[in-house]
Design an enzyme around this catalytic site. Structure first.
Site, mmCIF file in Angstrom:
data_model
loop_
_atom_site.group_PDB
_atom_site.id
_atom_site.type_symbol
_atom_site.label_atom_id
_atom_site.label_comp_id
_atom_site.label_asym_id
_atom_site.label_seq_id
_atom_site.Cartn_x
_atom_site.Cartn_y
_atom_site.Cartn_z
ATOM 1 C CB THR A 76 -0.933 0.027 1.232
ATOM 2 O OG1 THR A 76 -0.138 0.094 2.417
ATOM 3 C CG2 THR A 76 -1.829 -1.199 1.267
ATOM 4 C CG ASP A 77 -1.142 4.891 -1.271
ATOM 5 O OD1 ASP A 77 -1.808 4.631 -0.237
ATOM 6 O OD2 ASP A 77 -1.665 5.384 -2.293
ATOM 7 C CG PHE A 78 0.562 8.438 1.930
ATOM 8 C CD1 PHE A 78 -0.477 9.196 2.427
ATOM 9 C CD2 PHE A 78 0.907 8.575 0.588
ATOM 10 C CE1 PHE A 78 -1.165 10.078 1.614
ATOM 11 C CE2 PHE A 78 0.220 9.463 -0.232
ATOM 12 C CZ PHE A 78 -0.812 10.214 0.288
#
Length: 169
Positions: free
Chosen positions: A36-38
């Protein structure tokens, strides 16, 4: 009923490779933090990794163990490999951390040196990502005819997927 090749019984971890379904293959994957991203949403490039796993395990369950295939093809087609020749991808909805996704790979078309696959990333019955992927068989920098055993297996799946209405041309 289409007769499918039998994967190598020596692979004691075959259960990790997903399962063959009418017209293709399905692989379940869990979304981890690293995917995932942030914001906790799957980073777009990671869908390509999920789909690569689906394609690889599809070939494995068709009896095409890549290491063995490389050794077999070395004489007929030195330096052979599969390359993604083209990909069209639609990102429809996001996946999130801890989701369990199903990567579906269906044979769409088999040509002389390439196989076209339809790949879908689903969460339950919800379609998140759809891609059409053309994979080419290459040796010494040139396209080569796909080995007959692989051609027959994927062609049979393409016909089955089309008959079931899974593939719309």
């Amino acid at each position: 009923m289409i007769e499918r090749p039998t994967p190598s019984p020596s692979d004691k971890n075959l259960h990790l490779a997903g399962r063959l379904i009418p017209g293709g293959h399905a692989l379940d994957v869990r979304v981890y933090y690293e995917d995932t991203d942030f914001s906790g949403i799957v980073y777009h490039a990671n869908y390509l990794r999920f789909m690569e796993r689906g394609r690889s395990d599809y070939m494995r369950l068709l009896g095409v163990v890549q290491g063995e295939l490389f050794a077999q093809a070395a004489e007929e087609a030195p330096g052979f490999h599969f390359v993604v020749r083209a990909m069209q991808i639609d990102f429809l909805k996001p996946a999130r951390i801890d989701d369990v996704l199903q990567i579906v790979t269906l044979s769409k078309d088999v040509a002389g040196a390439s196989i076209t696959l339809l790949q879908q990333v689903k969460r339950d019955d919800e379609l998140l990502v759809s891609a059409t992927v053309r994979v080419a068989f290459v040796s010494e920098g040139r396209a080569k005819r796909i080995p007959d055993s692989l051609r027959q297996a994927t062609l049979a799946d393409a016909r089955e997927a089309e008959a079931l209405g899974e593939i719309r041309r």
